[in-house]
Motif scaffolding. Structure first.
Motif, short mmCIF file in Angstrom:
data_model
loop_
_atom_site.label_atom_id
_atom_site.label_comp_id
_atom_site.label_asym_id
_atom_site.label_seq_id
_atom_site.Cartn_x
_atom_site.Cartn_y
_atom_site.Cartn_z
N ASP A 43 41.03 49.66 39.74
CA ASP A 43 40.30 48.98 40.99
C ASP A 43 39.40 47.86 41.00
O ASP A 43 40.06 46.64 41.65
CB ASP A 43 39.76 49.42 42.30
N LEU A 44 38.65 47.63 40.50
CA LEU A 44 37.11 46.49 40.32
C LEU A 44 38.65 45.21 39.64
O LEU A 44 37.68 44.28 40.22
CB LEU A 44 36.20 46.73 39.29
N GLU A 45 38.83 45.53 38.62
CA GLU A 45 39.19 44.30 38.45
C GLU A 45 41.08 43.52 39.63
O GLU A 45 40.75 42.49 39.40
CB GLU A 45 40.34 44.28 37.33
N TYR A 46 41.08 44.78 39.73
CA TYR A 46 42.42 44.25 40.33
C TYR A 46 42.07 43.45 41.91
O TYR A 46 42.22 42.09 41.94
CB TYR A 46 42.77 45.65 40.96
N MET A 47 40.57 43.42 42.67
CA MET A 47 39.87 43.04 43.07
C MET A 47 39.18 41.98 42.77
O MET A 47 39.61 40.66 43.66
CB MET A 47 38.25 43.82 43.58
N LYS A 48 39.36 40.71 41.08
CA LYS A 48 39.04 39.96 41.06
C LYS A 48 40.24 39.00 40.52
O LYS A 48 40.36 38.07 40.27
CB LYS A 48 38.00 40.28 39.43
N GLY A 49 41.71 40.15 41.16
CA GLY A 49 43.07 39.25 41.05
C GLY A 49 43.23 39.07 38.77
O GLY A 49 43.34 38.39 39.14
N PHE A 50 42.30 40.24 38.46
CA PHE A 50 42.97 39.93 37.08
C PHE A 50 44.76 40.69 36.67
O PHE A 50 45.31 39.86 36.05
CB PHE A 50 42.63 41.84 36.32
N PHE A 51 44.58 41.12 37.39
CA PHE A 51 46.54 40.97 37.31
C PHE A 51 47.11 39.95 38.31
O PHE A 51 46.49 39.48 39.77
CB PHE A 51 47.07 42.42 37.52
N LYS B 234 49.89 39.84 44.52
CA LYS B 234 50.40 39.93 45.87
C LYS B 234 49.20 40.39 47.22
O LYS B 234 49.26 41.48 47.23
CB LYS B 234 51.77 39.80 46.36
N LEU B 235 48.83 39.33 47.80
CA LEU B 235 48.29 39.68 48.51
C LEU B 235 48.80 39.73 49.82
O LEU B 235 49.51 38.96 50.40
CB LEU B 235 46.88 38.88 49.02
N PRO B 236 48.27 40.30 51.17
CA PRO B 236 47.64 41.95 50.63
C PRO B 236 48.17 42.46 50.17
O PRO B 236 48.76 43.20 50.43
CB PRO B 236 46.89 41.86 52.14
N GLU C 213 41.45 39.39 50.15
CA GLU C 213 41.19 38.31 49.30
C GLU C 213 40.74 38.53 48.14
O GLU C 213 39.74 39.31 47.85
CB GLU C 213 40.24 36.96 50.40
N PHE C 214 40.10 37.65 47.46
CA PHE C 214 39.97 38.15 45.63
C PHE C 214 38.45 37.99 45.75
O PHE C 214 37.81 36.61 46.48
CB PHE C 214 40.44 37.07 44.92
N ASN C 215 38.05 38.89 45.12
CA ASN C 215 36.42 38.95 44.70
C ASN C 215 35.55 38.95 46.55
O ASN C 215 34.55 38.52 46.05
CB ASN C 215 35.66 37.70 43.71
N LYS C 216 36.51 39.63 46.94
CA LYS C 216 35.43 40.00 48.27
C LYS C 216 35.69 41.53 48.91
O LYS C 216 36.66 42.48 47.91
CB LYS C 216 36.49 39.33 49.63
N PRO C 217 35.13 42.38 48.80
CA PRO C 217 35.31 43.45 49.23
C PRO C 217 37.15 43.89 50.28
O PRO C 217 37.23 42.98 50.82
CB PRO C 217 33.71 44.55 50.59
N HIS C 218 37.47 45.08 49.59
CA HIS C 218 37.77 45.47 50.77
C HIS C 218 37.87 45.62 52.19
O HIS C 218 37.10 45.15 52.85
CB HIS C 218 38.59 46.61 50.89
N GLU C 219 39.36 45.37 52.70
CA GLU C 219 39.19 45.89 53.98
C GLU C 219 40.23 46.67 54.92
O GLU C 219 41.14 47.36 54.41
CB GLU C 219 39.72 43.61 55.18
#
Length: 377
Positions: free
Chosen positions: A57-65, A68-70, A21-27
């Motif tokens: 990787d911080l930008e990826y976590m924000k959904g900058f690109f 497709k999750l997960p 989930e974007f803006n959440k810690p890695h699982e």
């Protein structure tokens, strides 16, 4: 069809660190292990030895690109080949490999049939690692054999992993400047635009591998100190203003300015600064990922600054970079973590600026050439 000489069967599940989930810690999750029989002709299946954590990787976590999750994080992967597709001719089982980020270029378009160092720009290629394809924060990883590079015998996995992104990007940008030994290169954002490795790699690559003289520009005390530590010939504080920078660069370079400049800072005025310190008919290479690049018309029109972007590196450029790092003793500062379970902690440390250098994670403790001291530098 895939070929493999594995002596042990792959586990049905493997550990992976994913963005769920974007803006959440890695699982940390258990996901299916890639199967050798599912490889396409150009694929390599790696047993991951050491992945790296990149600032991106911080930008990826924000959904900058358009992600497709997960998806499994990290686009800095190193490992050992355990299986390969039927079309792979330049790698063998057991080879130690640095993974490229991109996948699935078509091989048929004008770009793919053009110069080798531009083929990774294929407009028909598939997605990139950690966007719609899983990245290297997992125990086994499928990569495109056309974008990967074999590690030199004297390079450890821990040295190689951080070079996959910032190192490769810096190296190609230096190459794109097309400079001769003794000429001047400017690096704007030299102390941290692509993270700590940008300064260590770009400055050292320019000086040690290409014999260039370096003007480093940054706007932070830490970045300026790091630029000096990395060996820049001239270190300038952008906070003095553009007019003062131009005068200092002209004085240092004999009146003309640098012959080419690389922009690794995402500051809105970074590209303008890079062009300002570049002499007439010079080059500015844009590396930092920004929404828009702003350059005054006067620089383009009356100084004839040639502007281009540079994206990652081709297989040939990766190979050249890896050998240059060994040959010229280019240093990479790493923070070593044990195992994938430490990824969420390291991400928070990166977010809070709690370490210098790059974070690397020991995933395969039995891998040959894993860390300095067991046969490889």
């Amino acid at each position: 069809m895939a070929t493999t000489t594995q002596t042990t069967q792959l586990p049905p599940k493997m550990r992976a660190v994913q963005i769920v989930e974007f803006n959440k810690p890695h699982e940390i999750r258990d996901i299916p292990t890639p199967r050798p029989e599912d490889l396409t002709p150009h694929d390599l299946l790696l047993k991951i030895a050491v992945p790296g954590l990149c600032h991106s990787d911080l930008e990826y976590m924000k959904g900058f690109f358009p992600i497709k999750l997960p998806v499994t994080g990290s686009h800095e992967g190193t490992g050992t080949v355990v299986a390969k597709g039927s079309g792979v001719k330049n790698f063998e089982i057991g080879d130690r490999v640095l993974a490229g980020m991109t996948f699935g270029r078509c091989g048929e378009c004008d770009v793919c049939k053009g110069p080798e160092n531009y083929q990774h720009y294929c407009p028909n290629r598939e997605t990139m690692m950690s966007v719609e394809r899983n990245g290297a924060f997992q125990e086994y990883l499928v990569v495109d054999g056309r974008e990967a590079a074999r590690l030199p015998d004297k390079m450890s996995f821990a040295t190689a992993a951080p070079l996959a992104c910032a190192g490769a990007t810096s190296w190609r940008a230096v190459l794109q400047c097309h400079l001769q030994p003794g000429e001047w290169i400017g690096i704007v954002g030299s102390g941290g635009g692509l993270g700590h490795l940008a300064s260590l790699s770009a400055i050292q690559m320019a000086k040690k591998a290409k014999g260039l003289k370096v003007v480093a520009v940054d706007a932070r005390d830490q970045g300026l100190a790091l630029s000096r530590e990395s060996g820049a010939d001239v270190v300038l504080d952008a906070r003095k203003g553009t007019a003062a920078l131009i005068e200092e660069v002209k004085k240092a370079t004999g009146g003309g300015g640098v012959h080419a400049a690389i922009t690794v800072s995402d500051h809105p005025t970074a590209a303008e600064t890079a062009c300002a310190i570049t002499r007439h008919h010079g080059r500015m290479i844009q590396v930092a990922v920004v929404e828009k690049v702003s350059i005054p018309l006067m620089e383009l029109l009356f100084k004839d600054i040639r502007v281009s972007g540079s994206f990652m590196a081709s297989q040939g450029e990766l190979d050249e970079m890896l050998h240059a790092v060994v040959e010229h003793d280019i240093k990479v500062e790493n923070n070593i973590f044990k195992g994938l379970n430490d990824v969420p902690k390291a991400v928070e440390m990166l977010r809070n600026g709690e370490y210098r250098g790059k974070a690397c994670f020991i995933v395969d403790e039995q891998a040959v050439g894993l860390v300095p001291g067991n046969g490889y530098v």
